[in-house]
Write a protein that holds these residues in place. Structure first.
Motif, PDB file in Angstrom:
ATOM      1  N   GLY A  50       0.789  -1.231   0.000  1.00  0.00           N
ATOM      2  CA  GLY A  50       0.000   0.000   0.000  1.00  0.00           C
ATOM      3  C   GLY A  50       0.819   1.278   0.000  1.00  0.00           C
ATOM      4  N   LYS A  51       2.147   1.152   0.061  1.00  0.00           N
ATOM      5  CA  LYS A  51       3.018   2.334   0.021  1.00  0.00           C
ATOM      6  C   LYS A  51       3.568   2.510  -1.382  1.00  0.00           C
ATOM      7  CE  LYS A  51       4.701   1.868   4.801  1.00  0.00           C
ATOM      8  NZ  LYS A  51       5.899   1.721   5.650  1.00  0.00           N
ATOM      9  N   GLU A  52       3.582   3.748  -1.861  1.00  0.00           N
ATOM     10  CA  GLU A  52       4.105   4.025  -3.197  1.00  0.00           C
ATOM     11  C   GLU A  52       5.623   3.890  -3.219  1.00  0.00           C
ATOM     12  OE1 GLU A  52       3.646   7.368  -6.738  1.00  0.00           O
ATOM     13  OE2 GLU A  52       2.880   7.786  -4.730  1.00  0.00           O
ATOM     14  N   VAL A  53       6.111   3.190  -4.242  1.00  0.00           N
ATOM     15  CA  VAL A  53       7.555   3.078  -4.443  1.00  0.00           C
ATOM     16  C   VAL A  53       7.966   4.265  -5.311  1.00  0.00           C
ATOM     17  CG1 VAL A  53       9.448   1.657  -5.341  1.00  0.00           C
ATOM     18  CG2 VAL A  53       7.431   0.556  -4.351  1.00  0.00           C
ATOM     19  N   PRO A  54       8.917   5.091  -4.853  1.00  0.00           N
ATOM     20  CA  PRO A  54       9.278   6.277  -5.649  1.00  0.00           C
ATOM     21  C   PRO A  54       9.786   5.915  -7.041  1.00  0.00           C
ATOM     22  CG  PRO A  54      10.899   5.871  -3.913  1.00  0.00           C
ATOM     23  CD  PRO A  54       9.758   4.941  -3.656  1.00  0.00           C
ATOM     24  N   ALA A  55       9.515   6.793  -8.009  1.00  0.00           N
ATOM     25  CA  ALA A  55       9.939   6.552  -9.396  1.00  0.00           C
ATOM     26  C   ALA A  55      11.426   6.820  -9.585  1.00  0.00           C
ATOM     27  CB  ALA A  55       9.125   7.427 -10.354  1.00  0.00           C
ATOM     28  N   THR A  56      12.006   7.662  -8.710  1.00  0.00           N
ATOM     29  CA  THR A  56      13.455   7.922  -8.705  1.00  0.00           C
ATOM     30  C   THR A  56      13.884   8.042  -7.244  1.00  0.00           C
ATOM     31  OG1 THR A  56      13.393  10.350  -8.607  1.00  0.00           O
ATOM     32  CG2 THR A  56      13.191   9.335 -10.801  1.00  0.00           C
ATOM     33  N   LEU A  57      15.186   8.120  -7.027  1.00  0.00           N
ATOM     34  CA  LEU A  57      15.696   8.338  -5.670  1.00  0.00           C
ATOM     35  C   LEU A  57      16.032   9.813  -5.431  1.00  0.00           C
ATOM     36  CD1 LEU A  57      17.985   5.247  -4.915  1.00  0.00           C
ATOM     37  CD2 LEU A  57      15.576   5.592  -4.381  1.00  0.00           C
ATOM     38  N   ASN A  58      15.472  10.692  -6.245  1.00  0.00           N
ATOM     39  CA  ASN A  58      15.768  12.124  -6.110  1.00  0.00           C
ATOM     40  C   ASN A  58      15.248  12.718  -4.801  1.00  0.00           C
ATOM     41  OD1 ASN A  58      17.041  12.064  -8.526  1.00  0.00           O
ATOM     42  ND2 ASN A  58      15.498  13.211  -9.662  1.00  0.00           N
ATOM     43  N   THR A  59      14.268  12.062  -4.182  1.00  0.00           N
ATOM     44  CA  THR A  59      13.662  12.633  -2.971  1.00  0.00           C
ATOM     45  C   THR A  59      14.288  12.113  -1.677  1.00  0.00           C
ATOM     46  OG1 THR A  59      11.962  10.911  -3.029  1.00  0.00           O
ATOM     47  CG2 THR A  59      11.427  13.010  -4.087  1.00  0.00           C
ATOM     48  N   ILE A  60      15.219  11.170  -1.768  1.00  0.00           N
ATOM     49  CA  ILE A  60      15.792  10.633  -0.533  1.00  0.00           C
ATOM     50  C   ILE A  60      16.817  11.602   0.050  1.00  0.00           C
ATOM     51  CG2 ILE A  60      15.406   8.250  -1.263  1.00  0.00           C
ATOM     52  CD1 ILE A  60      18.473   7.993  -1.638  1.00  0.00           C
ATOM     53  N   THR A  61      17.100  11.432   1.330  1.00  0.00           N
ATOM     54  CA  THR A  61      18.045  12.320   2.012  1.00  0.00           C
ATOM     55  C   THR A  61      19.484  11.862   1.769  1.00  0.00           C
ATOM     56  OG1 THR A  61      18.071  11.011   4.043  1.00  0.00           O
ATOM     57  CG2 THR A  61      16.354  12.716   3.843  1.00  0.00           C
ATOM     58  N   ALA A 166      17.968  16.657   1.487  1.00  0.00           N
ATOM     59  CA  ALA A 166      17.877  15.875   0.246  1.00  0.00           C
ATOM     60  C   ALA A 166      19.242  15.873  -0.456  1.00  0.00           C
ATOM     61  CB  ALA A 166      16.817  16.466  -0.674  1.00  0.00           C
ATOM     62  N   TRP A 167      19.685  14.694  -0.896  1.00  0.00           N
ATOM     63  CA  TRP A 167      21.008  14.596  -1.537  1.00  0.00           C
ATOM     64  C   TRP A 167      21.091  15.496  -2.762  1.00  0.00           C
ATOM     65  CZ3 TRP A 167      21.826  13.531  -6.593  1.00  0.00           C
ATOM     66  CH2 TRP A 167      20.799  12.901  -7.307  1.00  0.00           C
ATOM     67  N   ILE A 168      19.968  15.663  -3.468  1.00  0.00           N
ATOM     68  CA  ILE A 168      19.996  16.437  -4.717  1.00  0.00           C
ATOM     69  C   ILE A 168      20.279  17.916  -4.434  1.00  0.00           C
ATOM     70  CG2 ILE A 168      17.518  17.005  -4.922  1.00  0.00           C
ATOM     71  CD1 ILE A 168      17.886  16.050  -7.930  1.00  0.00           C
ATOM     72  N   ARG A 169      19.900  18.370  -3.243  1.00  0.00           N
ATOM     73  CA  ARG A 169      20.187  19.759  -2.867  1.00  0.00           C
ATOM     74  C   ARG A 169      21.690  19.925  -2.615  1.00  0.00           C
ATOM     75  NH1 ARG A 169      16.925  23.203   1.756  1.00  0.00           N
ATOM     76  NH2 ARG A 169      18.013  25.142   1.421  1.00  0.00           N
TER      77      ARG A 169
END
Length: 199
Positions: A50-61, A166-169
């Protein structure tokens, strides 16, 4: 033969990850290879429990990214660790998941980490021969170096707070700073060349 392969594939699709771990060592080597080849092509599921799997890892810390890099495959089940880091699932929950879903997520995470590592590698500053001779390449402090640099850059007093960014930041700030440093090096060279021509 084709019917058997189709039956095996269907069985694999219905198998939980926990069952797979028990059954795989009992299979013939040829069948093990066949199953693992099938699992290499498993795709990321859209949802897990029931949890959405992210489409990319751009949102992880950055902390999660660091956790992924520290997975020790010899001491822990990488699948359990991946699901724990990404979705907060327990070992028991992971063992009950469909084996294709588990490998789909693992394949996805591996591909994303490869992409992210390439991004960081692409923004490394090119050092001059003089800097290399002086030992600049020995000044690689790994994760702590990145955390320390970002904390100083942003005026963060508690370095642990950087792990939740966020790593992307962090990547974007590093990219901007490196591009600025390279520009300033080029500009200084222009001034030096101009001064030489005036002599």
């Amino acid at each position: 033969m084709k019917k058997n392969r189709r039956r095996n594939k269907t069985k694999a699709k219905l198998t939980t990850y926990g069952e797979f771990l028990i059954l795989l060592p009992l299979c013939h080597k040829e069948h093990q290879t066949e199953l693992l080849e099938q699992l290499k092509s498993a795709k990321r599921p859209a949802f897990i429990l029931g949890k959405e799997v992210p489409a990319t890892l751009n949102t992880i810390t950055y902390g999660q990214l660091d956790d992924f890099s520290r997975i020790n495959q010899e001491k822990e089940d990488p699948a359990v660790k991946v699901f724990s880091i990404l979705m907060g699932l327990s070992q028991e929950e992971v063992y009950k998941l469909n084996v294709f879903d588990v490998f789909g997520v693992i394949n996805f995470v591996r591909s994303e980490l490869d992409r992210i590592n390439k991004l960081f590698a692409s923004i490394k500053v090119a050092h001059s021969p003089e800097e290399i001779a002086a030992g600049v390449e020995n000044l690689n402090f790994g994760t702590f170096g990145v955390i320390d640099w970002y904390a100083k850059r942003m005026g963060i007093t508690n370095q642990d707070d950087v792990y939740s960014v966020a790593w992307i930041r962090i990547y974007t700030c590093m990219k901007n700073d490196n591009e600025k440093a390279e520009y300033e090096q080029r500009l200084n060279k222009q001034y030096v060349e101009k001064a030489k021509r005036k002599r």
